[in-house]
Design a protein around this motif. Structure first.
Motif, PDB file in Angstrom:
ATOM      1  N   UNK A 110     -11.980  22.811  64.297  1.00  0.00           N
ATOM      2  CA  UNK A 110     -11.086  23.105  65.420  1.00  0.00           C
ATOM      3  C   UNK A 110     -11.785  24.061  66.388  1.00  0.00           C
ATOM      4  N   UNK A 111     -12.114  23.547  67.554  1.00  0.00           N
ATOM      5  CA  UNK A 111     -12.895  24.302  68.526  1.00  0.00           C
ATOM      6  C   UNK A 111     -12.043  25.102  69.498  1.00  0.00           C
ATOM      7  N   UNK A 112     -10.751  24.791  69.605  1.00  0.00           N
ATOM      8  CA  UNK A 112      -9.892  25.474  70.566  1.00  0.00           C
ATOM      9  C   UNK A 112      -8.439  25.311  70.185  1.00  0.00           C
ATOM     10  N   UNK A 113      -7.574  25.269  71.177  1.00  0.00           N
ATOM     11  CA  UNK A 113      -6.131  25.216  70.924  1.00  0.00           C
ATOM     12  C   UNK A 113      -5.721  23.863  70.337  1.00  0.00           C
ATOM     13  N   UNK A 114      -4.894  23.923  69.288  1.00  0.00           N
ATOM     14  CA  UNK A 114      -4.281  22.735  68.692  1.00  0.00           C
ATOM     15  C   UNK A 114      -2.779  22.876  68.878  1.00  0.00           C
ATOM     16  N   UNK A 115      -2.228  22.080  69.786  1.00  0.00           N
ATOM     17  CA  UNK A 115      -0.865  22.278  70.251  1.00  0.00           C
ATOM     18  C   UNK A 115      -0.048  21.020  70.000  1.00  0.00           C
ATOM     19  N   UNK A 116       1.176  21.172  69.518  1.00  0.00           N
ATOM     20  CA  UNK A 116       2.072  20.033  69.352  1.00  0.00           C
ATOM     21  C   UNK A 116       1.445  18.951  68.501  1.00  0.00           C
ATOM     22  N   UNK A 117       1.286  17.762  69.084  1.00  0.00           N
ATOM     23  CA  UNK A 117       0.686  16.652  68.358  1.00  0.00           C
ATOM     24  C   UNK A 117      -0.720  16.926  67.889  1.00  0.00           C
ATOM     25  N   UNK A 118      -1.417  17.859  68.553  1.00  0.00           N
ATOM     26  CA  UNK A 118      -2.738  18.245  68.085  1.00  0.00           C
ATOM     27  C   UNK A 118      -2.668  18.960  66.749  1.00  0.00           C
ATOM     28  N   UNK A 119      -1.678  19.822  66.580  1.00  0.00           N
ATOM     29  CA  UNK A 119      -1.479  20.485  65.286  1.00  0.00           C
ATOM     30  C   UNK A 119      -0.944  19.493  64.258  1.00  0.00           C
ATOM     31  N   UNK A 120      -0.093  18.570  64.681  1.00  0.00           N
ATOM     32  CA  UNK A 120       0.392  17.541  63.758  1.00  0.00           C
ATOM     33  C   UNK A 120      -0.771  16.712  63.223  1.00  0.00           C
ATOM     34  N   UNK A 121      -1.748  16.424  64.077  1.00  0.00           N
ATOM     35  CA  UNK A 121      -2.936  15.713  63.627  1.00  0.00           C
ATOM     36  C   UNK A 121      -3.686  16.535  62.575  1.00  0.00           C
ATOM     37  N   UNK A 122      -3.785  17.826  62.783  1.00  0.00           N
ATOM     38  CA  UNK A 122      -4.467  18.692  61.821  1.00  0.00           C
ATOM     39  C   UNK A 122      -3.763  18.719  60.469  1.00  0.00           C
ATOM     40  N   UNK A 123      -2.440  18.623  60.473  1.00  0.00           N
ATOM     41  CA  UNK A 123      -1.697  18.677  59.215  1.00  0.00           C
ATOM     42  C   UNK A 123      -2.039  17.502  58.301  1.00  0.00           C
ATOM     43  N   UNK A 124      -2.573  16.428  58.884  1.00  0.00           N
ATOM     44  CA  UNK A 124      -3.020  15.303  58.078  1.00  0.00           C
ATOM     45  C   UNK A 124      -4.410  15.480  57.508  1.00  0.00           C
ATOM     46  N   UNK A 125      -5.125  16.489  57.993  1.00  0.00           N
ATOM     47  CA  UNK A 125      -6.475  16.759  57.501  1.00  0.00           C
ATOM     48  C   UNK A 125      -6.397  17.569  56.206  1.00  0.00           C
ATOM     49  N   UNK A 126      -7.410  17.447  55.389  1.00  0.00           N
ATOM     50  CA  UNK A 126      -7.389  18.081  54.078  1.00  0.00           C
ATOM     51  C   UNK A 126      -7.927  19.503  54.106  1.00  0.00           C
ATOM     52  N   UNK A 127      -8.931  19.743  54.918  1.00  0.00           N
ATOM     53  CA  UNK A 127      -9.495  21.073  55.096  1.00  0.00           C
ATOM     54  C   UNK A 127      -9.615  21.350  56.587  1.00  0.00           C
ATOM     55  N   UNK A 128      -9.415  22.606  56.979  1.00  0.00           N
ATOM     56  CA  UNK A 128      -9.494  22.979  58.387  1.00  0.00           C
ATOM     57  C   UNK A 128     -10.441  24.162  58.530  1.00  0.00           C
ATOM     58  N   UNK A 129     -11.485  23.961  59.327  1.00  0.00           N
ATOM     59  CA  UNK A 129     -12.403  25.029  59.702  1.00  0.00           C
ATOM     60  C   UNK A 129     -12.164  25.312  61.176  1.00  0.00           C
ATOM     61  N   UNK A 130     -11.987  26.566  61.531  1.00  0.00           N
ATOM     62  CA  UNK A 130     -11.593  26.895  62.902  1.00  0.00           C
ATOM     63  C   UNK A 130     -12.538  27.899  63.538  1.00  0.00           C
ATOM     64  N   UNK A 131     -12.782  27.702  64.806  1.00  0.00           N
ATOM     65  CA  UNK A 131     -13.466  28.704  65.613  1.00  0.00           C
ATOM     66  C   UNK A 131     -12.554  29.915  65.781  1.00  0.00           C
ATOM     67  N   UNK A 132     -13.132  31.078  65.966  1.00  0.00           N
ATOM     68  CA  UNK A 132     -12.332  32.287  66.164  1.00  0.00           C
ATOM     69  C   UNK A 132     -11.453  32.193  67.405  1.00  0.00           C
ATOM     70  N   UNK A 133     -11.834  31.356  68.360  1.00  0.00           N
ATOM     71  CA  UNK A 133     -11.040  31.221  69.574  1.00  0.00           C
ATOM     72  C   UNK A 133      -9.927  30.172  69.437  1.00  0.00           C
ATOM     73  N   UNK A 134      -9.851  29.490  68.294  1.00  0.00           N
ATOM     74  CA  UNK A 134      -8.799  28.490  68.088  1.00  0.00           C
ATOM     75  C   UNK A 134      -7.438  29.151  67.990  1.00  0.00           C
ATOM     76  N   UNK A 135      -6.409  28.421  68.353  1.00  0.00           N
ATOM     77  CA  UNK A 135      -5.040  28.871  68.173  1.00  0.00           C
ATOM     78  C   UNK A 135      -4.173  27.649  67.917  1.00  0.00           C
ATOM     79  N   UNK A 136      -3.002  27.890  67.356  1.00  0.00           N
ATOM     80  CA  UNK A 136      -2.170  26.800  66.862  1.00  0.00           C
ATOM     81  C   UNK A 136      -0.727  27.018  67.294  1.00  0.00           C
TER      82      UNK A 136
END
Length: 260
Positions: free
Chosen positions: A106-132
């Motif tokens: 995750x390189x940046x903001x994950x908003x709405x459907x973007x976060x819903x897409x992440x919830x289907x992923x098994x592991x999440x690695x995020x940049x320090x500038x990411x937000x949800x």
């Protein structure tokens, strides 16, 4: 090898398929065509024995995915609401039902459907500038694409706070809540995701599929666990890879998985 469409880039990194959302000027928002492209890529990866893991990321340094393309929605455009196989494969991914592991970078903001897409992923690695964030309630909607399942990944009180206030959380807060597996500097994000991919793909394919399904079911549908546990015990413990795993351990060598 790298291939690209207008909206989705495919890149092979060993046994990992890296999929990059490629609409940076639109905050990588989801259109119907992008949703179908992701679904097609997942289906192809599941059928490819040389693909052991998917890494999902996005172009640019501002947004991972801003969710639904609201301009297309407001104009009555294609937002991926059909029931074709490609769209169904995408939503199977968002439910965590893909048969191979998916790691998000995750390189940046994950908003709405973007976060819903992440919830289907098994592991999440995020940049320090990411937000949800799940801001749908502030727009007269609710997270109808699976966002209300966020309580399966973080504590209930935090899930209610995120969905009812629509406020964003930082990458560090996501890590503290258990949503994010690791937070790294932006420059280190690709390497960190590939490192996770290598560590995951070192395990046997059937074992990974079994672990993925059973661990998720233990949280989302415990009543099905016993039946599926019996199924996977029969499949995995009688597999060629089970024999190979034990043999490789005794011979002190790396196993050569066949996926059967």
């Amino acid at each position: 090898m790298t291939t690209a469409t207008d909206e989705l880039v495919h890149d092979r990194r060993g046994d990992a398929l890296v999929l990059t959302l490629n609409r940076p000027d639109a905050s990588n928002a989801l259109t119907g065509s992008l949703i179908r492209s992701i679904g097609d890529a997942v289906t192809a990866a599941e059928a490819d024995p040389d693909t052991r893991v998917i890494v999902l990321t996005a172009s640019g340094d501002r947004a991972f995915c801003a969710g639904m393309d609201l301009r297309a929605f407001s104009e009555g455009g294609d937002i991926g609401s059909g029931s074709d196989p490609s769209t169904e494969a995408y939503y199977r991914l968002t439910r965590g039902e893909s048969t191979i592991p998916v790691i998000a970078a995750v390189n940046g903001a994950a908003i709405g459907g973007g976060l819903e897409l992440l919830l289907g992923c098994d592991l999440i690695v995020a940049s320090r500038k990411a937000r949800f964030g799940l801001p749908e309630a502030r727009r007269g909607l609710f997270p109808g694409g699976g966002g209300t399942n966020i309580g399966t990944r973080i504590p209930l009180n935090a899930a209610l706070e995120m969905t009812m206030t629509g406020e964003f959380i930082s990458a560090q807060r996501g890590y503290e809540l258990g949503l994010v597996n690791a937070v790294v500097d932006a420059d280190d994000l690709p390497a960190a995701a590939i490192d996770y991919a290598g560590r995951v793909s070192g395990s046997a394919p059937l074992s990974l599929t079994a672990c993925k399904e059973l661990v998720r079911l233990a949280v989302t549908d415990p009543a099905r666990v016993d039946d599926r546990l019996s199924h996977w015990q029969s499949v995995v413990f009688s597999s060629e890879d089970a024999v190979e795993g034990a043999t490789a351990f005794m011979q002190k060598r790396d196993p050569q998985w066949k996926g059967r």
